[in-house]
Enzyme design. Structure first.
Site, PDB file in Angstrom:
ATOM      1  N   CYS A  59       0.911   4.616  -8.331  1.00  0.00           N
ATOM      2  CA  CYS A  59       0.119   5.478  -9.859  1.00  0.00           C
ATOM      3  C   CYS A  59      -0.390   7.003  -8.696  1.00  0.00           C
ATOM      4  O   CYS A  59       0.070   7.924  -9.031  1.00  0.00           O
ATOM      5  CB  CYS A  59      -0.275   4.683 -10.656  1.00  0.00           C
ATOM      6  SG  CYS A  59      -0.064   3.216 -10.865  1.00  0.00           S
ATOM      7  N   ASP A  93       9.824   3.270 -16.083  1.00  0.00           N
ATOM      8  CA  ASP A  93       8.813   3.978 -15.529  1.00  0.00           C
ATOM      9  C   ASP A  93       8.717   5.887 -16.092  1.00  0.00           C
ATOM     10  O   ASP A  93       9.881   6.564 -15.532  1.00  0.00           O
ATOM     11  CB  ASP A  93       8.910   4.244 -14.145  1.00  0.00           C
ATOM     12  CG  ASP A  93       7.728   4.985 -13.746  1.00  0.00           C
ATOM     13  OD1 ASP A  93       6.659   5.551 -14.072  1.00  0.00           O
ATOM     14  OD2 ASP A  93       7.542   4.901 -12.717  1.00  0.00           O
ATOM     15  N   HIS A 110       6.514   0.338 -14.952  1.00  0.00           N
ATOM     16  CA  HIS A 110       5.531   1.715 -13.945  1.00  0.00           C
ATOM     17  C   HIS A 110       3.463   1.044 -13.939  1.00  0.00           C
ATOM     18  O   HIS A 110       3.455   0.187 -14.527  1.00  0.00           O
ATOM     19  CB  HIS A 110       5.220   2.586 -14.477  1.00  0.00           C
ATOM     20  CG  HIS A 110       3.733   4.098 -14.299  1.00  0.00           C
ATOM     21  ND1 HIS A 110       3.973   4.349 -13.003  1.00  0.00           N
ATOM     22  CD2 HIS A 110       3.064   3.844 -14.422  1.00  0.00           C
ATOM     23  CE1 HIS A 110       2.923   5.186 -12.586  1.00  0.00           C
ATOM     24  NE2 HIS A 110       2.123   5.038 -13.514  1.00  0.00           N
TER      25      HIS A 110
END
Length: 250
Positions: free
Chosen positions: A133, A184, A218
């Site tokens: 991330c 995502d 995500h």
């Protein structure tokens, strides 16, 4: 800055961390060390998400890499100020944009460099890095400067697409593995396709591979809900692929 709710939500993973906290270059760092023999001149840097090395999920990942023979360090490059997990449930009341404003490269890169320099003084000559991330921005930057020999990113945020991909191809020598997913907004399907177009098909000589995990969102590789079979398979698959990438190239 475009952010998504999945940047600040996820599931806490169960387990007991087996690593320990150390000061490296004056920076608090979580260190996971293999129990058997391992290459003392090699380190894997795990560059975490906005919950920092304090999150048990990241510590367990580091422990897993150590179990596979790689001493792993999670530098607290967030300066002791991670986003509070609060059960990892998205809270619209949390000022995420304000947090990011206090955690720019000017504040976060110096502690990372201090850790790397201190490890070099301890005899480390070869670095691999894996980022999740928030962390992949720094993995890319370290790869641009060829500080790291091997690079892995999972569901990256904060990248400029296609600019960073093109810069990676032109400046880095580090083989790159990307663990991507179906849902995502930070690294969407279109960006994934651009990565393949720019780096795939032998266009990046050091080595490139992108994995795609359907049904995953995500954050899946570090904060995924393991009660979901697809997410569990994605998280475990991304870990396995990362280990194999380090075995091959580090």
């Amino acid at each position: 800055m475009s952010l998504c709710e999945h940047c600040i939500k996820g599931a806490l993973h169960e387990g007991t961390a087996s690593g320990k906290w150390e000061k490296i270059g004056g920076i608090d760092s979580y260190v996971a060390t293999p129990t058997g023999d391992y290459a003392k001149d090699k380190i894997v840097l795990l560059l975490p998400d906005i919950f920092g090395p304090q999150l048990i999920n990241s510590q367990l990942l580091a422990d897993g890499f150590a179990e596979n023979g790689f001493k792993t360090v999670i530098p607290d490059f967030l300066n002791g100020d991670p986003v509070p997990p609060v059960g990892l449930t998205y809270s619209p009341d949390f000022d995420l944009a304000g947090w990011f404003a206090k955690h720019t490269q000017a504040e976060t890169r110096p502690p990372l460099d201090k850790v790397i320099n201190a490890l070099k003084e301890q005899g480390v000559t070869t670095f691999g890095a894996t980022g999740y991330c928030f962390g992949p921005r720094y993995v890319f930057d370290l790869a641009f400067e060829n500080i790291i020999k091997v690079a892995v990113v999972a569901h990256p945020s904060l990248l400029k697409i296609p600019d960073d991909l093109e810069k990676y191809r032109s400046t880095s020598k580090a083989p790159l593995l990307i663990n991507s997913c179906e849902f995502d907004s930070q690294f969407p399907i279109e960006a994934q396709a651009q990565a393949d177009e720019i780096l795939g098909g032998g266009r990046f000589a050091p080595g490139y591979k992108r994995n795609f995990y359907p049904g995953c969102t995500h954050g899946f590789a570090v904060r995924g809900d393991l009660s979901d079979p697809k997410v569990k398979a994605g998280k475990e698959g991304a870990f396995k692929e990362t280990v194999e990438w380090f075995i091959k190239y580090l």
